[in-house]
Write a protein that holds these residues in place. Structure first.
Motif, short mmCIF file in Angstrom:
data_model
loop_
_atom_site.label_atom_id
_atom_site.label_comp_id
_atom_site.label_asym_id
_atom_site.label_seq_id
_atom_site.Cartn_x
_atom_site.Cartn_y
_atom_site.Cartn_z
N ALA A 143 -13.98 6.93 4.40
CA ALA A 143 -14.08 8.39 4.33
C ALA A 143 -15.06 8.84 3.25
CB ALA A 143 -12.71 9.00 4.09
N MET A 144 -15.17 8.05 2.19
CA MET A 144 -16.10 8.39 1.10
C MET A 144 -17.51 7.85 1.35
SD MET A 144 -13.86 7.94 -2.39
CE MET A 144 -13.03 6.40 -2.01
N GLU A 202 1.11 3.51 -3.33
CA GLU A 202 0.54 4.85 -3.13
C GLU A 202 1.57 5.93 -3.50
OE1 GLU A 202 -2.67 6.42 -0.05
OE2 GLU A 202 -0.80 5.83 0.92
N VAL A 256 -7.02 6.22 -8.52
CA VAL A 256 -7.53 6.16 -7.16
C VAL A 256 -6.83 5.04 -6.41
CG1 VAL A 256 -9.56 5.88 -5.69
CG2 VAL A 256 -9.80 6.94 -7.95
N TYR A 271 -16.54 -1.39 1.86
CA TYR A 271 -15.32 -2.14 1.57
C TYR A 271 -15.70 -3.54 1.14
CZ TYR A 271 -10.99 -4.69 2.53
OH TYR A 271 -9.89 -5.50 2.43
N LYS A 304 0.83 -1.20 0.00
CA LYS A 304 0.00 0.00 0.00
C LYS A 304 0.87 1.25 0.00
CE LYS A 304 -3.34 2.64 2.63
NZ LYS A 304 -2.52 3.84 2.66
N LYS A 354 -9.87 5.01 2.96
CA LYS A 354 -10.41 5.96 1.98
C LYS A 354 -11.86 5.62 1.64
CE LYS A 354 -6.09 7.40 0.00
NZ LYS A 354 -5.24 7.44 -1.16
N GLU A 397 -8.18 -4.00 -2.00
CA GLU A 397 -7.44 -2.75 -1.92
C GLU A 397 -6.43 -2.74 -3.05
OE1 GLU A 397 -6.89 -1.28 2.48
OE2 GLU A 397 -6.30 -3.40 2.33
N VAL A 434 -7.23 2.77 -3.67
CA VAL A 434 -8.40 2.30 -2.92
C VAL A 434 -7.92 1.57 -1.67
CG1 VAL A 434 -10.44 0.83 -3.00
CG2 VAL A 434 -9.72 2.06 -5.05
N SER A 435 -8.33 2.08 -0.51
CA SER A 435 -7.99 1.45 0.76
C SER A 435 -9.23 1.45 1.66
CB SER A 435 -6.85 2.21 1.45
OG SER A 435 -7.28 3.49 1.85
#
Length: 140
Positions: free
Chosen positions: A91-92, A52, A82, A96, A48, A88, A100, A84-85
């Motif tokens: 937060a959106m 990232e 994007v 899930y 990740k 995140k 990821e 994707v985790s």
């Protein structure tokens, strides 16, 4: 435990806009680390962080697509990226689903490359990178 294997195939094509979308890299599938097409498994936290950083650098400095990790000029341009985790997605306000990774979209400018994508000859996405292989379980 059997390792999950991941092949990053083009997931969506928008023919009108000449766009191709898909997962460029996935490090977690079903909450389990995945094996890539070279048979490598990357620790999910390491993956990740590394992907990232590389994704953000690519957006800031390049955005140019290549074909088969060779010619870049005139192939295409990044239009969507994007990382994707779990954090995140939360937060959106999105659910899930156990995956990821890095989702990308490219505008394909090259006519031969676009035709190869539409015909299914080119069907995978790939990120270019380097690393040092270590047996599973060794400290990084």
């Amino acid at each position: 435990m059997e390792q999950k294997r991941w092949i990053s195939e083009i997931a969506k094509v928008d023919e009108e806009q000449r766009l191709a979308f898909g997962w460029a890299s996935v490090w977690t599938e079903g909450d389990q680390a995945v094996e890539d097409s070279q048979g490598d498994v990357i620790d999910t936290d390491v993956a990740k962080a590394a992907v990232e950083r590389a994704a953000y650098d690519f957006v800031l400095t390049s955005r140019m697509a290549d074909e088969q990790h060779t010619k870049t000029e005139g192939i295409g341009r990044l239009v969507e990226s994007v990382v994707v985790s779990k954090a995140k997605l939360a937060a959106m306000g999105l659910e899930y689903n156990g995956r990821e990774g890095l989702w990308v979209g490219f505008r394909v400018d090259s006519e031969p490359t676009w035709n190869a994508i539409k015909s299914g000859k080119l069907k995978q996405l790939s990120i270019r990178g380097t690393g040092v292989r270590q047996p599973l379980g060794e400290a990084t």
